[in-house]
Every structure is written in C-alpha cells, then in structure tokens.
Design a protein around this motif. Structure first.
Motif, PDB file in Angstrom:
ATOM      1  N   LEU A 179       0.839  -1.209   0.000  1.00  0.00           N
ATOM      2  CA  LEU A 179       0.000   0.000   0.000  1.00  0.00           C
ATOM      3  C   LEU A 179       0.865   1.247   0.000  1.00  0.00           C
ATOM      4  O   LEU A 179       0.633   2.182  -0.779  1.00  0.00           O
ATOM      5  CB  LEU A 179      -0.924  -0.034   1.218  1.00  0.00           C
ATOM      6  CG  LEU A 179      -1.930   1.100   1.446  1.00  0.00           C
ATOM      7  CD1 LEU A 179      -3.103   0.556   2.256  1.00  0.00           C
ATOM      8  CD2 LEU A 179      -1.339   2.287   2.194  1.00  0.00           C
ATOM      9  N   PHE A 180       1.886   1.289   0.858  1.00  0.00           N
ATOM     10  CA  PHE A 180       2.740   2.471   0.960  1.00  0.00           C
ATOM     11  C   PHE A 180       3.664   2.588  -0.246  1.00  0.00           C
ATOM     12  O   PHE A 180       3.995   3.705  -0.663  1.00  0.00           O
ATOM     13  CB  PHE A 180       3.546   2.397   2.257  1.00  0.00           C
ATOM     14  CG  PHE A 180       2.702   2.389   3.493  1.00  0.00           C
ATOM     15  CD1 PHE A 180       2.184   3.567   3.998  1.00  0.00           C
ATOM     16  CD2 PHE A 180       2.399   1.201   4.139  1.00  0.00           C
ATOM     17  CE1 PHE A 180       1.393   3.572   5.140  1.00  0.00           C
ATOM     18  CE2 PHE A 180       1.608   1.188   5.273  1.00  0.00           C
ATOM     19  CZ  PHE A 180       1.098   2.370   5.773  1.00  0.00           C
ATOM     20  N   VAL A 181       4.068   1.436  -0.808  1.00  0.00           N
ATOM     21  CA  VAL A 181       4.906   1.476  -2.012  1.00  0.00           C
ATOM     22  C   VAL A 181       4.130   2.102  -3.169  1.00  0.00           C
ATOM     23  O   VAL A 181       4.647   2.941  -3.915  1.00  0.00           O
ATOM     24  CB  VAL A 181       5.380   0.057  -2.379  1.00  0.00           C
ATOM     25  CG1 VAL A 181       6.140   0.068  -3.697  1.00  0.00           C
ATOM     26  CG2 VAL A 181       6.253  -0.512  -1.269  1.00  0.00           C
ATOM     27  N   ILE A 182       2.877   1.695  -3.336  1.00  0.00           N
ATOM     28  CA  ILE A 182       2.027   2.256  -4.392  1.00  0.00           C
ATOM     29  C   ILE A 182       1.823   3.755  -4.172  1.00  0.00           C
ATOM     30  O   ILE A 182       1.887   4.553  -5.117  1.00  0.00           O
ATOM     31  CB  ILE A 182       0.676   1.522  -4.436  1.00  0.00           C
ATOM     32  CG1 ILE A 182       0.874   0.078  -4.897  1.00  0.00           C
ATOM     33  CG2 ILE A 182      -0.312   2.235  -5.353  1.00  0.00           C
ATOM     34  CD1 ILE A 182      -0.387  -0.763  -4.820  1.00  0.00           C
ATOM     35  N   ALA A 183       1.586   4.148  -2.917  1.00  0.00           N
ATOM     36  CA  ALA A 183       1.357   5.563  -2.623  1.00  0.00           C
ATOM     37  C   ALA A 183       2.570   6.412  -2.966  1.00  0.00           C
ATOM     38  O   ALA A 183       2.441   7.488  -3.560  1.00  0.00           O
ATOM     39  CB  ALA A 183       0.984   5.727  -1.145  1.00  0.00           C
ATOM     40  N   VAL A 184       3.757   5.928  -2.623  1.00  0.00           N
ATOM     41  CA  VAL A 184       4.977   6.697  -2.890  1.00  0.00           C
ATOM     42  C   VAL A 184       5.258   6.776  -4.386  1.00  0.00           C
ATOM     43  O   VAL A 184       5.616   7.842  -4.916  1.00  0.00           O
ATOM     44  CB  VAL A 184       6.174   6.066  -2.146  1.00  0.00           C
ATOM     45  CG1 VAL A 184       7.473   6.726  -2.579  1.00  0.00           C
ATOM     46  CG2 VAL A 184       5.991   6.207  -0.645  1.00  0.00           C
ATOM     47  N   LYS A 185       5.076   5.659  -5.100  1.00  0.00           N
ATOM     48  CA  LYS A 185       5.363   5.654  -6.537  1.00  0.00           C
ATOM     49  C   LYS A 185       4.394   6.551  -7.301  1.00  0.00           C
ATOM     50  O   LYS A 185       4.802   7.272  -8.221  1.00  0.00           O
ATOM     51  CB  LYS A 185       5.281   4.224  -7.072  1.00  0.00           C
ATOM     52  CG  LYS A 185       6.458   3.348  -6.671  1.00  0.00           C
ATOM     53  CD  LYS A 185       6.364   1.977  -7.307  1.00  0.00           C
ATOM     54  CE  LYS A 185       7.580   1.135  -6.975  1.00  0.00           C
ATOM     55  NZ  LYS A 185       7.508  -0.214  -7.602  1.00  0.00           N
ATOM     56  N   LEU A 186       3.113   6.515  -6.952  1.00  0.00           N
ATOM     57  CA  LEU A 186       2.136   7.332  -7.673  1.00  0.00           C
ATOM     58  C   LEU A 186       2.265   8.817  -7.324  1.00  0.00           C
ATOM     59  O   LEU A 186       2.105   9.677  -8.191  1.00  0.00           O
ATOM     60  CB  LEU A 186       0.716   6.854  -7.352  1.00  0.00           C
ATOM     61  CG  LEU A 186       0.202   5.635  -8.106  1.00  0.00           C
ATOM     62  CD1 LEU A 186      -1.212   5.295  -7.672  1.00  0.00           C
ATOM     63  CD2 LEU A 186       0.237   5.865  -9.610  1.00  0.00           C
ATOM     64  N   GLY A 187       2.534   9.098  -6.066  1.00  0.00           N
ATOM     65  CA  GLY A 187       2.609  10.505  -5.658  1.00  0.00           C
ATOM     66  C   GLY A 187       3.969  11.131  -5.824  1.00  0.00           C
ATOM     67  O   GLY A 187       4.123  12.344  -5.601  1.00  0.00           O
ATOM     68  N   ALA A 188       4.979  10.330  -6.239  1.00  0.00           N
ATOM     69  CA  ALA A 188       6.352  10.834  -6.323  1.00  0.00           C
ATOM     70  C   ALA A 188       6.515  12.050  -7.228  1.00  0.00           C
ATOM     71  O   ALA A 188       7.184  13.019  -6.835  1.00  0.00           O
ATOM     72  CB  ALA A 188       7.293   9.710  -6.764  1.00  0.00           C
ATOM     73  N   PRO A 189       5.955  12.069  -8.453  1.00  0.00           N
ATOM     74  CA  PRO A 189       6.176  13.246  -9.312  1.00  0.00           C
ATOM     75  C   PRO A 189       5.715  14.554  -8.678  1.00  0.00           C
ATOM     76  O   PRO A 189       6.447  15.559  -8.690  1.00  0.00           O
ATOM     77  CB  PRO A 189       5.371  12.918 -10.580  1.00  0.00           C
ATOM     78  CG  PRO A 189       5.297  11.433 -10.608  1.00  0.00           C
ATOM     79  CD  PRO A 189       5.201  11.019  -9.178  1.00  0.00           C
TER      80      PRO A 189
END
Length: 258
Positions: A179-189
């Motif tokens: 869950l946190f990996v997805i959140a960081v990857k999507l919100g990174a830009p």
C-alpha cells in the motif's frame, strides 16, 4: 423435468459458498460502496453462488451436525472472503493515499470531499485519484480477474479447508506494505516537485527577506502541483494497468498460502 431434491450436504455447501462470495463482494471495491443497496449485493452473491455451485467438488465432503463445528467453518469462509476482498481494497487505499499526500503538499489539507468508498473526508486530489483509478479498473476489465480468482478460490481452497497459518499472514502483511509502495510511486512526481519548490522558496526567503513567501507559496504550489499532476497522467495510467493486471496473481498467491 427439473428436480429440486437437494441433500443436506449440498445445502450446506451452497450456504458456505454463498457466505464466501458475499464476504468478497462486501469488501471488494467498488461493491463495498455504501450507496449500493444491500439487496442488490445479496442478489448478486446468490446468483454467482448458483453459477459456481456445479463446479464445487462434493465428494468426501463431511456433513456437520455439530453446531459449533459448522459455526467455525462459517466464520472461516467469511474470513477467507474478507481477506480476498481486502487484498484488492488495499490497492485502492494506496492509490488514495498517494492523492492524499499530494493534496497536503499542495495546500489542499482543508479542501476535503466525502469519499463514497470509505465514507471519510479525503483530499480532493485523493478523490480524483480514486475516481480515475476506478474508471481505469473497469476500462481494462480488471474486474474479470477478480471473478476468475473467485472461481479459483473454490478450486484451491475448497469449503471446510481454510485455516489461518503463518504464510497467509505474511501475504497479508506484504499487501499492507505494498500500500505504501504504491502511494509513494504514484505521488512521487507531485511530491518531489513540490519539495523542490519549497526548497526554492526557502532560498528566496533567505536572499530576499522583503518578499512575503507565505503569500507567494500558496498559489505557486497549487499551480506546480496541478501542472505535474497533469504531466504524470501517462505514467499514472501505465502504473495502474500494471498493478491491476497483477490482481489475479496476487489473489492466487494468497490462496496458495492457505
């Protein structure tokens, strides 16, 4: 002529199948939405159970006369259905968390809307992520993977055979960490762009003390955040396709761990 002669074992098996399907439909998005009538969910679960019933293996299935033993099996079927639905729901929670983090960085912490999936107030960017991901979910027919996994669940984990072990808890913990990996990857830009903007504004505040950075930062962060959100949409689409196409394999791995 249609025969309605069913044995007690068949009725028992159908009840357990119905409970597993109902638990999955009650927790998997978007059917966990409270705006969907309960009668519709119950009717859909009953219909799916009727379709799946002929594929159930009724050989060597014991009939439980003891109420306590049968009650334990009922609870285990409900728990298995909840775990399957929760593994899918955690993906959407990660997508929503990405929008929540980006929204806070943009200054939208107080600009909240009611999320129909969780019945909580979330950032408007998080709601945009949720609605967009739901549209992509249906456009690429990712819900077909859930139906296939539902069928495979009865083959890999027949009724009366579910039990909690160390492996299945490890799989659920991996889904929670993902869950946190997805959140960081999507919100990174957006998050990285706004972080660099904050650093740049901090340097400006040190070099030009006369400038009111707080007044300048608020609209600037909104513009930068929306700009990078728009630029990251192609990446957003490709990443969601990747994680949604892996829904079926994730559920199968969870079932094999039982």
């Amino acid at each position: 002529m249609i025969s309605f002669n069913f044995s007690l074992t068949q009725i028992q098996m159908f009840l357990l199948a119905f409970l597993r399907v109902s638990a999955i439909l009650a927790t998997v998005p978007p059917l966990n939405n409270k705006s969907i009538p309960i009668i519709f969910k119950a009717g859909l679960a009953f219909t799916i159970s009727m379709i799946l019933f002929p594929i159930l293996d009724l050989e060597n299935i014991p009939f439980f006369i003891d109420t306590l033993s049968f009650g334990i099996k009922v609870v285990s079927e409900i728990m298995l259905g909840i775990m399957i639905g929760l593994s899918v729901r955690l993906l959407f929670a990660g997508i929503q968390l990405a929008g929540q983090l980006a929204g806070y960085q943009m200054g939208f912490a107080i600009v909240n809307v009611m999320d129909t999936l969780s019945s909580n107030q979330v950032s408007i960017i998080a709601q945009f992520h949720t609605i967009t991901s739901m549209l992509i979910f249906f456009c690429i027919n990712a819900h077909h993977w859930i139906l296939r996994a539902l069928v495979e669940s009865f083959r890999l984990v027949p009724p009366f055979s579910f039990h909690i072990n160390h492996s299945i808890m490890d799989q659920m913990m991996k889904h929670g960490a993902n869950l946190f990996v997805i959140a960081v990857k999507l919100g990174a830009p957006v998050i990285v762009a706004l972080l660099l903007t904050s650093v740049a504004l901090g340097l400006v505040a040190r070099t030009v003390p006369q400038m009111n950075v707080f007044i300048v930062a608020f609209p600037l962060k909104i513009v930068v955040g929306l700009l990078f959100l728009a630029l990251s949409l192609p990446y957003f689409l490709s990443f969601l396709k990747e994680i949604f196409n892996g829904i079926g394999s994730n559920i199968i791995m969870l079932l094999k761990a039982v």
